[in-house]
Design a protein around this motif. Structure first.
Motif, PDB file in Angstrom:
ATOM      1  N   MET A   1       0.833  -1.193   0.000  1.00  0.00           N
ATOM      2  CA  MET A   1       0.000   0.000   0.000  1.00  0.00           C
ATOM      3  C   MET A   1       0.879   1.259   0.000  1.00  0.00           C
ATOM      4  O   MET A   1       1.908   1.309   0.634  1.00  0.00           O
ATOM      5  N   THR A   2       0.415   2.282  -0.734  1.00  0.00           N
ATOM      6  CA  THR A   2       1.118   3.555  -0.747  1.00  0.00           C
ATOM      7  C   THR A   2       0.914   4.281   0.570  1.00  0.00           C
ATOM      8  O   THR A   2      -0.164   4.253   1.141  1.00  0.00           O
ATOM      9  N   ALA A   3       1.953   4.946   1.064  1.00  0.00           N
ATOM     10  CA  ALA A   3       1.846   5.706   2.303  1.00  0.00           C
ATOM     11  C   ALA A   3       0.929   6.904   2.100  1.00  0.00           C
ATOM     12  O   ALA A   3       0.994   7.580   1.078  1.00  0.00           O
ATOM     13  N   HIS A   4       0.082   7.156   3.073  1.00  0.00           N
ATOM     14  CA  HIS A   4      -0.857   8.263   2.956  1.00  0.00           C
ATOM     15  C   HIS A   4      -0.751   9.267   4.102  1.00  0.00           C
ATOM     16  O   HIS A   4      -0.976  10.442   3.898  1.00  0.00           O
ATOM     17  N   GLY A   5      -0.508   8.835   5.311  1.00  0.00           N
ATOM     18  CA  GLY A   5      -0.419   9.761   6.433  1.00  0.00           C
ATOM     19  C   GLY A   5      -1.775  10.192   6.949  1.00  0.00           C
ATOM     20  O   GLY A   5      -2.822   9.710   6.526  1.00  0.00           O
ATOM     21  N   LEU A   6      -1.754  11.139   7.884  1.00  0.00           N
ATOM     22  CA  LEU A   6      -2.983  11.641   8.487  1.00  0.00           C
ATOM     23  C   LEU A   6      -3.704  12.592   7.544  1.00  0.00           C
ATOM     24  O   LEU A   6      -3.077  13.376   6.823  1.00  0.00           O
ATOM     25  N   HIS A   7      -5.015  12.543   7.584  1.00  0.00           N
ATOM     26  CA  HIS A   7      -5.846  13.508   6.859  1.00  0.00           C
ATOM     27  C   HIS A   7      -6.325  14.584   7.816  1.00  0.00           C
ATOM     28  O   HIS A   7      -6.116  15.777   7.601  1.00  0.00           O
ATOM     29  N   HIS A   8      -6.992  14.165   8.918  1.00  0.00           N
ATOM     30  CA  HIS A   8      -7.436  15.113   9.938  1.00  0.00           C
ATOM     31  C   HIS A   8      -7.617  14.408  11.267  1.00  0.00           C
ATOM     32  O   HIS A   8      -7.580  13.182  11.358  1.00  0.00           O
ATOM     33  N   VAL A   9      -7.787  15.213  12.307  1.00  0.00           N
ATOM     34  CA  VAL A   9      -8.112  14.741  13.655  1.00  0.00           C
ATOM     35  C   VAL A   9      -9.351  15.497  14.085  1.00  0.00           C
ATOM     36  O   VAL A   9      -9.432  16.716  13.914  1.00  0.00           O
ATOM     37  N   THR A  10     -10.326  14.782  14.660  1.00  0.00           N
ATOM     38  CA  THR A  10     -11.574  15.413  15.103  1.00  0.00           C
ATOM     39  C   THR A  10     -11.761  15.187  16.596  1.00  0.00           C
ATOM     40  O   THR A  10     -11.638  14.056  17.079  1.00  0.00           O
ATOM     41  N   ALA A  11     -12.077  16.272  17.310  1.00  0.00           N
ATOM     42  CA  ALA A  11     -12.200  16.220  18.770  1.00  0.00           C
ATOM     43  C   ALA A  11     -13.446  16.948  19.234  1.00  0.00           C
ATOM     44  O   ALA A  11     -14.100  17.674  18.472  1.00  0.00           O
ATOM     45  N   PHE A  12     -13.784  16.740  20.510  1.00  0.00           N
ATOM     46  CA  PHE A  12     -14.875  17.467  21.154  1.00  0.00           C
ATOM     47  C   PHE A  12     -14.315  18.687  21.875  1.00  0.00           C
ATOM     48  O   PHE A  12     -13.195  18.657  22.392  1.00  0.00           O
ATOM     49  N   ALA A  13     -15.112  19.750  21.942  1.00  0.00           N
ATOM     50  CA  ALA A  13     -14.731  20.952  22.673  1.00  0.00           C
ATOM     51  C   ALA A  13     -15.933  21.452  23.461  1.00  0.00           C
ATOM     52  O   ALA A  13     -17.055  20.947  23.295  1.00  0.00           O
ATOM     53  N   GLY A  14     -15.689  22.460  24.289  1.00  0.00           N
ATOM     54  CA  GLY A  14     -16.763  23.111  25.017  1.00  0.00           C
ATOM     55  C   GLY A  14     -17.247  24.329  24.246  1.00  0.00           C
ATOM     56  O   GLY A  14     -17.824  24.223  23.177  1.00  0.00           O
ATOM     57  N   ASP A  15     -16.985  25.506  24.794  1.00  0.00           N
ATOM     58  CA  ASP A  15     -17.455  26.754  24.197  1.00  0.00           C
ATOM     59  C   ASP A  15     -16.850  26.995  22.813  1.00  0.00           C
ATOM     60  O   ASP A  15     -15.625  26.950  22.635  1.00  0.00           O
TER      61      ASP A  15
END
Length: 308
Positions: A1-15
């Motif tokens: 497989m070809t290397a791809h790496g991270l696309h995004h990171v999704t997290a929770f927040a408050g305000d």
């Protein structure tokens, strides 16, 4: 497989307004998309990144007012790290002090200076000094170009054991083992930015609890639908994992699966990108909705909190 790496990171927040201020003013990232959680349109989905929202630079949040704090534990992403020029670690230390940001003293991690700190909701972040990071383009409206963030360095996963997750990273997502330090094993895809995943295998430990400051999922890159489909085939045929059907997120197309250690993984296409519904020059300036939610814009805008 070809290397791809991270696309995004999704997290929770408050305000939401506090989140926007921290990531755009303090860290100097660009708000590249202001939209909503397609599955819960009363909640914003805010995307931060470089000028164009290049895959590997994108940190996104679901901000929920008065959300209870999360707890980092087994089966979660414990740290999200950004790349900065190596000589900028001192500058960033002073900036965090000046802005009242909780942080630790810089340390060496796999031979690289690393400055760990927390966002207003307690999410663990880090800046990693990389020798050639200054050569990459950067968004420089709040932070001088010579110090600006250059996308992700990588993420750290907190797991009971590493072997089965490592097999997904190396057999499907294009990573290879690069080194070990204590309980940590680093994997590299060779991608820049977003080329590293570190697994910390800690055995028995409390499970994570989702909430403000915790990571919901991490996404890996696929060039297009065909590349994504090839990875799904390996996941199902060779690893026996259940993968969701493809979901259209307007700016990329996604599939999701729970890797053996419990972390929610996504594979997201690089196409079509964030300029599909607004020019690069004005990214993030207006609320953007998918076609199926556009008829409900008035109701959605009435319940969303005000942000700058």
């Amino acid at each position: 497989m070809t290397a791809h790496g991270l696309h995004h990171v999704t997290a929770f927040a408050g305000d939401a307004a506090r989140n926007l201020d921290f990531y755009t003013r303090v860290l100097g990232l660009r708000l590249v998309k202001k939209t909503v959680n397609f599955d819960d349109p009363g909640t914003y989905h805010l995307y931060y990144g470089d000028e164009t929202g290049t895959p590997g630079t994108i940190l996104t949040f679901f901000p929920i007012a008065n959300a209870a704090p999360g707890r980092v534990g087994i089966g979660e992403t414990s740290e999200t790290a950004f790349r900065v020029p190596r000589a900028s670690i001192g500058w960033w230390t002073h900036r965090l002090v000046a802005q009242g940001v909780r942080h630790e003293a810089p340390v060496q991690v796999f031979g690289e200076p690393t400055l760990r700190f927390r966002d207003p909701d307690g999410m663990m972040l880090a800046l990693v000094g990389v020798e050639d990071a200054g050569e990459a383009p950067a968004w420089t409206h709040e932070v001088p170009a010579e110090h600006a963030v250059r996308g992700f360095h990588g993420v750290t996963l907190l797991l009971a054991e590493a072997e089965r997750t490592a097999a997904i990273l190396t057999g499907v997502l294009g990573f290879s083992e690069e080194g070990r330090e204590g309980a940590a094993t680093r994997f590299s895809s060779g991608a820049v930015p977003g080329g590293y995943v570190t697994i910390r295998a800690v055995g028995g430990f409390l499970a994570g609890r989702p909430g403000a400051g915790s990571v919901h999922h991490i996404a890996f890159r696929a060039a297009d639908d065909a590349a994504q489909g090839a990875m799904v085939e390996v996941l199902t045929r060779e690893h026996g994992l259940h993968v969701t059907e493809q979901r259209d997120r307007n700016y990329f197309r996604s599939v999701y699966f729970r890797e053996p250690g419990g972390v929610l993984f996504e594979i997201a296409t690089d196409v079509p990108g964030f300029a599909v519904d607004e020019p690069v020059e004005t990214l993030g300036s207006a609320l953007k909705l998918p076609a199926f939610l556009e008829p409900h814009r008035r109701q959605i805008e009435e319940v969303l909190p005000a942000v700058a």
